[in-house]
Enzyme design. Structure first.
Site, PDB file in Angstrom:
ATOM      1  N   GLU A 215      17.703  -0.226  49.006  1.00 33.43           N
ATOM      2  CA  GLU A 215      18.428  -0.368  47.743  1.00 33.43           C
ATOM      3  C   GLU A 215      17.487  -0.688  46.583  1.00 33.43           C
ATOM      4  OE1 GLU A 215      21.781  -2.976  48.176  1.00 33.43           O
ATOM      5  OE2 GLU A 215      22.761  -1.583  49.542  1.00 33.43           O
ATOM      6  N   LYS A 348      34.446  -1.408  48.592  1.00 38.65           N
ATOM      7  CA  LYS A 348      33.689  -0.186  48.847  1.00 38.65           C
ATOM      8  C   LYS A 348      34.691   0.927  49.137  1.00 38.65           C
ATOM      9  CE  LYS A 348      29.567  -2.351  50.946  1.00 38.65           C
ATOM     10  NZ  LYS A 348      29.046  -2.908  52.220  1.00 38.65           N
TER      11      LYS A 348
HETATM   12  P1  PGA Z   1      25.642  -1.138  53.568  1.00 37.06           P
HETATM   13  O1  PGA Z   1      25.163  -2.456  52.831  1.00 37.06           O
HETATM   14  O2  PGA Z   1      26.036  -0.129  52.559  1.00 37.06           O
HETATM   15  O3  PGA Z   1      24.450  -0.767  54.388  1.00 37.06           O
HETATM   16  O4  PGA Z   1      26.802  -1.553  54.429  1.00 37.06           O
HETATM   17  C1  PGA Z   1      25.712  -2.962  51.639  1.00 37.06           C
HETATM   18  C2  PGA Z   1      26.258  -4.357  51.843  1.00 37.06           C
HETATM   19  O5  PGA Z   1      26.198  -4.916  52.941  1.00 37.06           O
HETATM   20  O6  PGA Z   1      26.811  -4.927  50.906  1.00 37.06           O
HETATM   21 ZN    ZN Z   2      27.367  -6.773  52.378  1.00 41.15          ZN
END
Ligand code: PGA
Ligand code: ZN
Length: 437
Positions: A215, A348
């Site tokens: 990230e 998400k």
């Molecule tokens: P991931 O991580 O997209 O790999 O699940 C993001 C998070 O844990 O917030």
């Molecule tokens: Zn997370």
């Protein structure tokens, strides 16, 4: 009425070079709307299912040809002629067609791609901006509390660990929140300053101050997890900013990934197997000594009892975000509300699998006093939907990753654009969103 004429999908690639689904939806007489689906690495066990061609030798079984076929075949046939501006109807049809409780038949990557591309197509067909269309959809989702559109406080990754940086640290993210900034642009400039100072500080101490994780956060092999927090506090000071007052700290512990057989297996500084209560003690100690205002996934996704004790101890001091715990799922959030677990939820889109279900979960959160934090995944693309989503819903917070890598910057740049374009219509939420923390 925005009548859907054509639905098309293709396999494209995300920021880790993993195949993902891109969808185009075209309404009669207008230009196509397009969206690309993101993908996680530290995925929660209860997320909607991302369909991959596991039994195919092509791309080592990571391809998404089946999800693409599902869009171009079954889904396109079922949605032809439907009204793209009626998001609830589109997403209900997608759920009914899939027929499972977690999108495992058609794939959440197929359904989300169509759901979002339909929203973009509807904005095109109505001749309005995407953010204004999203705001219309958001206001049509039943709920009582209706926040105004606003620019979110960014929660920005500085040091990456866990599954995003080859297991250098146990904790997945040490983040900063520019709580004292007066505008999104100022918040962002502070973030850039801290990020640059941090790189220099790490290099000066002999760590990898230029290698970044998935990230975009630095991925140094520090001696222990707490050093990550210490370095970030020093970087805030070195940027001439006041830790806590102007720039606060957040953590994403992502604890599900080191929780096994009833204990938390930390590898730094020495192998330590901590009970939930020992983890809570550790975090409470950090909260007392550092300007931490937010902790995500402090405990594992199945550790509801631990989470309850964590919330009783720390819930009035800091934001406690459930990511793997709630997986943007209304039923799991409802359980959290009833049991008094957590006080905030990571949002998400691909954990839910459609836009409407995501918005319904956000409505429940806001009505019950849980703060929603709109989030990217560790596998991202140039798609900027979450920036518009955070603004349109007045969510208050956004978590996209770090201040490097274009799949991250695409979202921050879109927020800068929206701040300029909507000048006078919306405000930056700043520290208000965190209440008393
Ligand atoms: P991931 O991580 O997209 O790999 O699940 C993001 C998070 O844990 O917030
Ligand atoms: Zn997370």
């Amino acid at each position: 009425m925005c009548r859907i004429e054509r639905i098309h999908a293709r396999e494209v690639f995300d920021s880790r070079g993993m195949p993902t689904v891109e969808v185009e939806v075209t309404c009669a007489g207008s230009r196509p709307g397009r969206a690309i689906v993101p993908s996680g690495a530290s995925t929660g066990k209860y997320e909607s299912v991302e369909l991959r061609d596991r039994d195919s030798p092509r791309l080592d079984g990571t391809g998404v040809a089946r999800a693409v076929e599902n869009v171009c075949g079954e889904i396109a046939a079922a949605l032809k002629g439907a009204d793209a501006s009626d998001q609830q109807d589109i997403d209900r049809r997608l759920c009914d067609l899939d027929g499972t409780d977690n999108k495992r038949r058609l794939g959440a990557n197929a359904t989300l791609g169509v759901s979002l591309a339909a929203a973009y197509a509807a904005a095109e067909a109505q001749g309005i901006s995407f953010v204004d269309h999203l705001n219309r959809v958001w206001r049509s989702v039943p709920g009582t509390v209706n926040p105004a559109m606003s620019l979110p406080l960014p929660m920005v990754n500085m040091i990456s660990g866990g599954l995003h940086a080859g297991g250098n640290l146990d904790i997945q993210d040490v983040l900063i929140l520019p709580v004292g900034a007066g505008s999104f642009r100022q918040a962002w400039e502070w973030v850039i300053s801290v990020y640059r100072r941090l790189g220099r500080l790490l290099s000066d101490e002999g760590y990898e101050g230029h290698l970044v994780g998935d990230e975009g956060g630095y991925g140094p092999r520090l001696k222990n997890n707490e050093d990550g927090i210490r370095f970030v506090v020093s970087a805030i000071e070195s940027a001439g900013l006041e830790p806590g007052e102007q720039v606060a700290i957040g953590l994403d512990v992502a604890a599900s990934h080191f929780y096994r057989d009833g204990s938390y297996h930390l590898s730094k500084p020495t192998e330590a197997n901590l009970t939930a209560d020992a983890m809570i003690d550790l975090l409470d100690d950090w909260v007392a000594r550092y300007p931490i205002v937010s902790i995500e996934d402090a405990l594992g996704e199945d550790d509801w009892n631990g989470w309850k004790r964590l919330t009783d101890r720390l819930g009035s001091k800091v934001q406690l975000i459930g990511d793997d715990l709630f997986v943007t799922n209304r039923a799991r959030l409802q359980r959290g509300v009833e049991e008094g677990v957590g006080n905030s939820i990571l949002i998400k889109l691909n954990q839910a699998g459609t836009l409407w279900e995501t918005l319904e979960t956000m409505r429940l959160a806001i009505d019950r006093g849980y703060r929603p934090v709109i989030s990217a995944r560790s596998g991202e693309t140039e798609d900027t939907t979450i920036a518009d989503l955070a603004v349109a819903t007045g969510a208050g917070q956004i978590k996209v990753g770090s201040a490097a890598r274009s799949e991250r910057l695409a979202k921050y740049n879109q927020l800068l654009r929206l701040e300029e374009q909507l000048d006078g219509r919306i405000e930056f939420v700043g520290s208000k969103v965190l209440g008393g923390f």
